[in-house]
Motif scaffolding. Structure first.
Motif, PDB file in Angstrom:
ATOM      1  N   VAL A   3       0.656  -1.086   0.061  1.00  0.00           N
ATOM      2  CA  VAL A   3      -0.016  -0.131  -0.005  1.00  0.00           C
ATOM      3  C   VAL A   3       0.973   1.201   0.002  1.00  0.00           C
ATOM      4  CG1 VAL A   3      -1.902  -1.055   1.237  1.00  0.00           C
ATOM      5  CG2 VAL A   3      -0.170   0.106   2.593  1.00  0.00           C
ATOM      6  N   LEU A   4       2.247   1.226   0.153  1.00  0.00           N
ATOM      7  CA  LEU A   4       2.810   2.347   0.533  1.00  0.00           C
ATOM      8  C   LEU A   4       2.923   3.348  -0.617  1.00  0.00           C
ATOM      9  CD1 LEU A   4       4.634   3.513   2.760  1.00  0.00           C
ATOM     10  CD2 LEU A   4       6.653   2.405   1.977  1.00  0.00           C
ATOM     11  N   GLY A   5       3.267   2.797  -1.655  1.00  0.00           N
ATOM     12  CA  GLY A   5       3.368   3.606  -2.972  1.00  0.00           C
ATOM     13  C   GLY A   5       2.150   4.525  -3.244  1.00  0.00           C
ATOM     14  N   SER A   6       0.824   4.054  -3.158  1.00  0.00           N
ATOM     15  CA  SER A   6      -0.021   4.882  -3.551  1.00  0.00           C
ATOM     16  C   SER A   6      -0.333   5.814  -2.041  1.00  0.00           C
ATOM     17  CB  SER A   6      -1.463   3.757  -3.649  1.00  0.00           C
ATOM     18  OG  SER A   6      -1.848   2.966  -2.639  1.00  0.00           O
ATOM     19  N   ALA A   7       0.026   5.080  -0.971  1.00  0.00           N
ATOM     20  CA  ALA A   7      -0.484   5.882   0.418  1.00  0.00           C
ATOM     21  C   ALA A   7       0.416   7.246   0.486  1.00  0.00           C
ATOM     22  CB  ALA A   7      -0.193   5.118   1.432  1.00  0.00           C
ATOM     23  N   LEU A   8       1.635   7.155  -0.058  1.00  0.00           N
ATOM     24  CA  LEU A   8       2.648   8.219  -0.166  1.00  0.00           C
ATOM     25  C   LEU A   8       1.932   9.244  -0.983  1.00  0.00           C
ATOM     26  CD1 LEU A   8       6.008   6.731  -0.515  1.00  0.00           C
ATOM     27  CD2 LEU A   8       5.309   8.492   1.274  1.00  0.00           C
ATOM     28  N   LYS A   9       1.602   8.844  -2.151  1.00  0.00           N
ATOM     29  CA  LYS A   9       1.032  10.017  -2.941  1.00  0.00           C
ATOM     30  C   LYS A   9      -0.382  10.714  -2.768  1.00  0.00           C
ATOM     31  CE  LYS A   9       3.295   7.946  -6.774  1.00  0.00           C
ATOM     32  NZ  LYS A   9       3.784   6.354  -6.520  1.00  0.00           N
ATOM     33  N   ALA A  10      -0.928  10.047  -1.765  1.00  0.00           N
ATOM     34  CA  ALA A  10      -2.312  10.500  -1.343  1.00  0.00           C
ATOM     35  C   ALA A  10      -1.926  11.393  -0.181  1.00  0.00           C
ATOM     36  CB  ALA A  10      -3.190   9.422  -0.781  1.00  0.00           C
ATOM     37  N   LEU A  11      -0.885  11.596   0.431  1.00  0.00           N
ATOM     38  CA  LEU A  11      -0.414  12.311   1.614  1.00  0.00           C
ATOM     39  C   LEU A  11      -0.650  13.733   1.073  1.00  0.00           C
ATOM     40  CD1 LEU A  11       2.889  11.152   2.999  1.00  0.00           C
ATOM     41  CD2 LEU A  11       0.764  10.913   4.029  1.00  0.00           C
ATOM     42  N   PRO A  12      -1.249  14.690   2.071  1.00  0.00           N
ATOM     43  CA  PRO A  12      -1.133  16.011   1.736  1.00  0.00           C
ATOM     44  C   PRO A  12       0.264  16.520   1.285  1.00  0.00           C
ATOM     45  CG  PRO A  12      -2.256  15.660   4.039  1.00  0.00           C
ATOM     46  CD  PRO A  12      -1.425  14.285   3.554  1.00  0.00           C
ATOM     47  N   PRO A  13       0.218  17.461   0.410  1.00  0.00           N
ATOM     48  CA  PRO A  13       1.478  17.818  -0.261  1.00  0.00           C
ATOM     49  C   PRO A  13       2.309  18.271   0.790  1.00  0.00           C
ATOM     50  CG  PRO A  13      -0.448  19.063  -1.260  1.00  0.00           C
ATOM     51  CD  PRO A  13      -0.996  18.222  -0.234  1.00  0.00           C
ATOM     52  N   GLU A  14       1.882  19.235   1.586  1.00  0.00           N
ATOM     53  CA  GLU A  14       3.040  19.605   2.619  1.00  0.00           C
ATOM     54  C   GLU A  14       3.579  18.471   3.262  1.00  0.00           C
ATOM     55  OE1 GLU A  14      -0.057  20.202   2.949  1.00  0.00           O
ATOM     56  OE2 GLU A  14      -0.848  19.956   5.003  1.00  0.00           O
ATOM     57  N   GLN A  15       2.846  17.464   3.646  1.00  0.00           N
ATOM     58  CA  GLN A  15       3.558  16.269   4.395  1.00  0.00           C
ATOM     59  C   GLN A  15       4.586  15.621   3.282  1.00  0.00           C
ATOM     60  OE1 GLN A  15       0.346  14.059   6.400  1.00  0.00           O
ATOM     61  NE2 GLN A  15      -0.396  15.949   7.224  1.00  0.00           N
ATOM     62  N   TYR A  16       4.100  15.240   2.190  1.00  0.00           N
ATOM     63  CA  TYR A  16       4.708  14.447   1.291  1.00  0.00           C
ATOM     64  C   TYR A  16       6.147  15.373   0.952  1.00  0.00           C
ATOM     65  CZ  TYR A  16       5.932  12.253  -3.069  1.00  0.00           C
ATOM     66  OH  TYR A  16       6.580  11.414  -3.932  1.00  0.00           O
ATOM     67  N   ASP A  17       6.047  16.760   0.763  1.00  0.00           N
ATOM     68  CA  ASP A  17       7.164  17.412   0.617  1.00  0.00           C
ATOM     69  C   ASP A  17       8.212  17.434   1.696  1.00  0.00           C
ATOM     70  OD1 ASP A  17       8.816  19.697  -0.572  1.00  0.00           O
ATOM     71  OD2 ASP A  17       8.106  20.771   1.607  1.00  0.00           O
ATOM     72  N   VAL A  18       7.773  17.458   3.094  1.00  0.00           N
ATOM     73  CA  VAL A  18       8.977  17.244   4.426  1.00  0.00           C
ATOM     74  C   VAL A  18       9.487  15.884   4.121  1.00  0.00           C
ATOM     75  CG1 VAL A  18       8.623  16.732   6.877  1.00  0.00           C
ATOM     76  CG2 VAL A  18       7.621  18.796   5.897  1.00  0.00           C
ATOM     77  N   LEU A  19       8.730  14.926   3.974  1.00  0.00           N
ATOM     78  CA  LEU A  19       9.362  13.485   3.966  1.00  0.00           C
ATOM     79  C   LEU A  19      10.308  13.358   2.684  1.00  0.00           C
ATOM     80  CD1 LEU A  19       6.534  10.635   3.935  1.00  0.00           C
ATOM     81  CD2 LEU A  19       8.065  11.681   5.837  1.00  0.00           C
TER      82      LEU A  19
ATOM     83  N   ARG B   8       4.473  17.928  10.612  1.00  0.00           N
ATOM     84  CA  ARG B   8       4.074  17.417   9.519  1.00  0.00           C
ATOM     85  C   ARG B   8       4.768  16.064   9.329  1.00  0.00           C
ATOM     86  NH1 ARG B   8       5.533  22.689   5.594  1.00  0.00           N
ATOM     87  NH2 ARG B   8       3.433  23.898   6.299  1.00  0.00           N
ATOM     88  N   ALA B   9       5.951  15.886   9.543  1.00  0.00           N
ATOM     89  CA  ALA B   9       6.706  14.450   9.471  1.00  0.00           C
ATOM     90  C   ALA B   9       5.832  13.292  10.399  1.00  0.00           C
ATOM     91  CB  ALA B   9       7.894  14.656   9.945  1.00  0.00           C
ATOM     92  N   ARG B  10       5.464  13.886  11.289  1.00  0.00           N
ATOM     93  CA  ARG B  10       4.584  12.825  12.531  1.00  0.00           C
ATOM     94  C   ARG B  10       3.408  12.679  12.023  1.00  0.00           C
ATOM     95  NH1 ARG B  10       5.581  15.767  16.995  1.00  0.00           N
ATOM     96  NH2 ARG B  10       3.640  16.636  16.973  1.00  0.00           N
ATOM     97  N   LEU B  11       2.618  13.602  11.297  1.00  0.00           N
ATOM     98  CA  LEU B  11       1.266  13.376  10.798  1.00  0.00           C
ATOM     99  C   LEU B  11       1.575  12.227   9.518  1.00  0.00           C
ATOM    100  CD1 LEU B  11      -0.167  16.930  11.093  1.00  0.00           C
ATOM    101  CD2 LEU B  11      -0.868  15.149  12.252  1.00  0.00           C
ATOM    102  N   ALA B  12       2.545  12.717   8.829  1.00  0.00           N
ATOM    103  CA  ALA B  12       2.820  11.763   7.637  1.00  0.00           C
ATOM    104  C   ALA B  12       2.731  10.348   8.061  1.00  0.00           C
ATOM    105  CB  ALA B  12       3.850  12.377   6.977  1.00  0.00           C
ATOM    106  N   LEU B  13       3.788  10.026   9.172  1.00  0.00           N
ATOM    107  CA  LEU B  13       3.992   8.735   9.484  1.00  0.00           C
ATOM    108  C   LEU B  13       2.928   8.353  10.154  1.00  0.00           C
ATOM    109  CD1 LEU B  13       7.601   9.084  11.048  1.00  0.00           C
ATOM    110  CD2 LEU B  13       6.872   8.411   8.743  1.00  0.00           C
ATOM    111  N   ALA B  14       1.932   9.053  10.907  1.00  0.00           N
ATOM    112  CA  ALA B  14       0.635   8.507  11.380  1.00  0.00           C
ATOM    113  C   ALA B  14      -0.268   7.962  10.374  1.00  0.00           C
ATOM    114  CB  ALA B  14       0.335   9.513  12.445  1.00  0.00           C
ATOM    115  N   ARG B  15      -0.215   9.089   9.450  1.00  0.00           N
ATOM    116  CA  ARG B  15      -1.182   8.607   8.332  1.00  0.00           C
ATOM    117  C   ARG B  15      -0.852   7.332   7.609  1.00  0.00           C
ATOM    118  NH1 ARG B  15      -5.078  12.331   6.261  1.00  0.00           N
ATOM    119  NH2 ARG B  15      -5.771  11.398   4.326  1.00  0.00           N
ATOM    120  N   LEU B  16       0.311   7.228   7.360  1.00  0.00           N
ATOM    121  CA  LEU B  16       0.803   6.088   6.532  1.00  0.00           C
ATOM    122  C   LEU B  16       0.535   4.869   7.279  1.00  0.00           C
ATOM    123  CD1 LEU B  16       4.146   7.385   5.032  1.00  0.00           C
ATOM    124  CD2 LEU B  16       2.132   6.964   3.673  1.00  0.00           C
ATOM    125  N   ARG B  17       0.789   4.844   8.900  1.00  0.00           N
ATOM    126  CA  ARG B  17       0.389   3.679   9.455  1.00  0.00           C
ATOM    127  C   ARG B  17      -1.043   3.371   9.488  1.00  0.00           C
ATOM    128  NH1 ARG B  17       3.811   2.512  15.221  1.00  0.00           N
ATOM    129  NH2 ARG B  17       2.716   0.694  14.570  1.00  0.00           N
TER     130      ARG B  17
END
Lengths: 236, 227
Positions: B166-182, B209-218
């Motif tokens: 699921v990771l590939g699509s999940a990354l692309k579905a992140l809010p842009p500012e979170q994706y940008d930080v990653l 943003r990093a924490r939200l991105a990781l929480a969202r991916l999890r």
């Protein structure tokens, strides 16, 4: 005295972990060498954080795959293929680096050190604790890059460390014994990141020496508590 | 035995899962999504490990080397990027027998090797050229190529497979500012403080943003959020 009668410990999972941000910095390779060492030691003892680092690595893999390719030198592949012959054949390569044995002599003999620490300690000549302050002995660990330093500290049972400030990031990873801190009880595998300006005091639990890996970042080491003790006590 | 090719299912997800709803717009802003994709690089690595397959190495090189170079260039490797790519890909050849598809995808493994090469380069850029005999410098880094110590077991392996799927699509579905930080952290290999300075936002914002991105991916992985 320090390592007498070590018995195998039940794998109790640590209660104090590396934070999200620090774990990500470790996983992307941004942490200082000494900080990386402390994180790696925690990981060796913490299943939950290992799983998180594998997730972080998987994110790195997915990002690598989604990366727009750069153009390589025209002969890059030919060059790599030519160099394959100089390489060891893949099937002859060792499956994993040999694990370094626990130290058998010196001050750390018999101590159950996490593997990343064993590798560092193996580089040292037979080790002896040096006097740091009353109730405190230390061993400096080799660190080749970055500003942070790493040392093992051995604290006497019952020792109280007065409230102190930090001039720079300090990371403490407990290996034996236990410390009481405002955060609670820190025992084997527990790790604490203290940012500059955070004040805290600690007390070593009775019964057992507390051996910790302590990493100090930046050049303000004299402002950390060991330095203060040195200034206040060891050099009156 | 090979696992079901994870990259293929990942691609299907990117094509079918991320294509509807408001997030499709976000997905469109993601650069570098290849349409031809990676046709099973785990197989190539295993072929290298089993019989020193040079053809498999060439295919792996053609897919990954340009991407590794792009990452190293973004991370500031500059003129060393080309040589570091060689170092990384030769290490892939030497260490192929250590690759374990149950512990991560080919991309994850190669990402880790590239990261370690970059860390080595940064920590000792003046170091004499690495001899071709395999000198294991990674042990010094405190970083491991396959994700530190491997916890094995069916449960762990299933989790890893699902995460990869699921990771590939999940990354692309992140809010842009979170994706940008990653992207900032991974592609620069710098601290979050550096990422914050580069983007002229506070360290707290970047950490959040990093924490939200990781929480969202999890959360996506564990089925708490829809992808």
């Amino acid at each position: 005295m320090i390592a007498a009668n070590q018995t195998p410990r039940a794998p109790i999972e640590p209660a104090h972990h590396v934070g999200d941000a620090e774990l990500m910095e470790y996983a992307v390779g941004a942490s200082d060498e000494a900080v990386s060492l402390a994180v790696a030691c925690h990981l060796a003892l913490c299943r939950a954080c290992r799983a998180q680092v594998r997730r972080l690595d998987a994110i790195g893999g997915a990002l690598l795959e989604s990366q727009a390719p750069s153009e390589l030198d025209a002969n890059a592949l030919a060059q790599a293929l030519a160099r394959l012959d100089e390489q060891r054949r893949p099937e002859d390569a060792p499956r994993a680096p040999d694990p370094v044995a626990a130290p058998t002599g010196g001050a750390l003999a018999g101590l159950d050190l996490p593997a990343p620490l064993r590798r560092r300690v193996a580089e040292l000549p037979p080790t002896r604790w040096r006097y740091v302050a009353p109730g405190v002995r230390g061993i400096d660990l080799p660190v080749r890059s970055g500003e942070a330093t790493a040392q093992l500290l051995c604290l006497k049972p019952g020792l109280a460390i007065p409230r102190h400030d930090h001039g720079a990031l300090e990371v403490t990873l407990v290996l034996t014994g236990a410390l009481r801190d405002a955060e609670g009880r820190l025992a084997r595998g527990d790790v604490l990141f203290r940012e500059p300006g955070e004040r805290h005091g600690q007390k070593v639990e009775a019964g057992e020496n507390c051996i910790s890996l302590v990493v100090n970042a930046g050049s303000f080491v004299p402002l950390t508590w060991t330095g203060r003790l040195l200034r206040l006590i060891a050099r009156p | 035995m090979l696992p079901a090719a994870p990259s293929r299912s990942l691609r299907q997800h990117a094509a079918s899962g991320g294509g509807s709803g408001p997030r499709a717009k976000v997905a469109l802003t993601v650069e570098g999504t290849s349409s031809d994709g990676d046709p099973g690089s785990e197989r190539w690595i295993l072929a290298i490990a089993e019989h020193g397959d040079r053809d498999a190495f060439a295919r792996l090189f053609n897919w990954f080397a340009p991407r590794v170079k792009a990452q190293l260039a973004l991370a500031g490797a500059g003129e060393s990027a080309e040589e570091l790519v060689q170092e990384v890909m030769l290490k892939v050849w030497r260490r192929a027998a250590q690759f374990d598809p149950a512990r991560g995808s080919a991309a994850t493994w190669i990402h880790a090797i590239a990261r370690n090469a970059l860390v080595s380069h940064r920590r000792a850029p003046q170091r004499a050229e690495q001899p071709s005999a395999d000198v294991d410098l990674d042990a010094d880094l405190g970083l491991d190529e396959a994700g530190v110590v491997g916890d094995r077991g069916p449960e762990e392996a299933a989790l890893q497979m699902e995460w990869r799927r699921v990771l590939g699509s999940a990354l692309k579905a992140l809010p842009p500012e979170q994706y940008d930080v990653l992207r900032g952290a991974y592609f620069s290999g710098r601290t979050l403080r550096d990422v914050a300075e580069e983007r002229k936002v506070s360290l707290g914002t970047v950490k959040t943003r990093a924490r939200l991105a990781l929480a969202r991916l999890r959360g996506i992985l564990e089925g708490r959020w829809e992808r």
